[in-house]
Design a protein around this motif. Sequence first.
Motif, PDB file in Angstrom:
ATOM      1  N   GLY A  30     -46.213 -61.648 -15.973  1.00 52.24           N
ATOM      2  CA  GLY A  30     -45.919 -62.381 -15.005  1.00 52.24           C
ATOM      3  C   GLY A  30     -44.701 -63.215 -15.355  1.00 52.24           C
ATOM      4  N   GLN A  31     -44.336 -64.097 -14.550  1.00 48.67           N
ATOM      5  CA  GLN A  31     -43.060 -65.014 -14.703  1.00 48.67           C
ATOM      6  C   GLN A  31     -43.034 -66.359 -13.857  1.00 48.67           C
ATOM      7  N   THR A  32     -42.834 -67.517 -14.530  1.00 51.55           N
ATOM      8  CA  THR A  32     -42.528 -68.646 -13.751  1.00 51.55           C
ATOM      9  C   THR A  32     -41.218 -69.133 -13.951  1.00 51.55           C
ATOM     10  N   LEU A  33     -40.900 -69.686 -12.733  1.00 52.09           N
ATOM     11  CA  LEU A  33     -39.275 -70.125 -12.478  1.00 52.09           C
ATOM     12  C   LEU A  33     -39.355 -71.607 -12.005  1.00 52.09           C
TER      13      LEU A  33
ATOM     14  N   TYR B 284     -44.357 -68.912  -9.043  1.00 50.07           N
ATOM     15  CA  TYR B 284     -45.045 -68.197  -9.991  1.00 50.07           C
ATOM     16  C   TYR B 284     -44.785 -66.600  -9.458  1.00 50.07           C
ATOM     17  N   THR B 285     -44.787 -65.700 -10.295  1.00 52.32           N
ATOM     18  CA  THR B 285     -44.816 -64.363  -9.871  1.00 52.32           C
ATOM     19  C   THR B 285     -45.711 -63.549 -10.774  1.00 52.32           C
ATOM     20  N   PRO B 286     -46.721 -63.100 -10.179  1.00 57.36           N
ATOM     21  CA  PRO B 286     -47.900 -62.364 -10.965  1.00 57.36           C
ATOM     22  C   PRO B 286     -47.357 -61.192 -11.799  1.00 57.36           C
ATOM     23  N   PRO B 287     -48.141 -60.936 -12.697  1.00 59.21           N
ATOM     24  CA  PRO B 287     -47.930 -59.787 -13.472  1.00 59.21           C
ATOM     25  C   PRO B 287     -47.608 -58.605 -12.685  1.00 59.21           C
TER      26      PRO B 287
END
Length: 143
Positions: free
Chosen positions: A66-69, A95-98
């Motif tokens: 995942g990623q958080t911007l 937040y974009t999940p895995p």
Amino acid sequence: MSSRPEARTTMEILPKSPTTKGSADWFTGDVYYDVIVFGEEPSRMRVNKVRFTPCARTAWHRHAVGQTLHVTEGVGLIQARGGEIIEIRPGDTIYTPPQQWHWHGATPHDFMAHLAMWDGISPGSTIPETEWGAHVTDEEYGK
């Protein structure tokens, strides 16, 4: 005997890494980033400050964990595969999940900067930390 590096035991100021121009393999337009944190074991935290010129954007990509911007300036766009394009502004945290395919970048008329935060993969994992796909076409970007 452990193969892990020694843990840091005191506070330290880390040297600034040089600003890097984003690869044409991963970005459309002019994108620049600074690596702020590239976690060393046991931490796997990654943080980059990424700056996009107007119309610049990432290719489609996904992150194993995942990623958080966090948008710090300007106006940008983000889209998850199959979803709508969403406008993002300073103070927005996304937040974009895995394993979710997505892209993000600046609007046609604005610069945009964000902090990109994600975890690296576990040591010994065979999956890529970030998987890059096709470039976002002008048609996809302009929808």
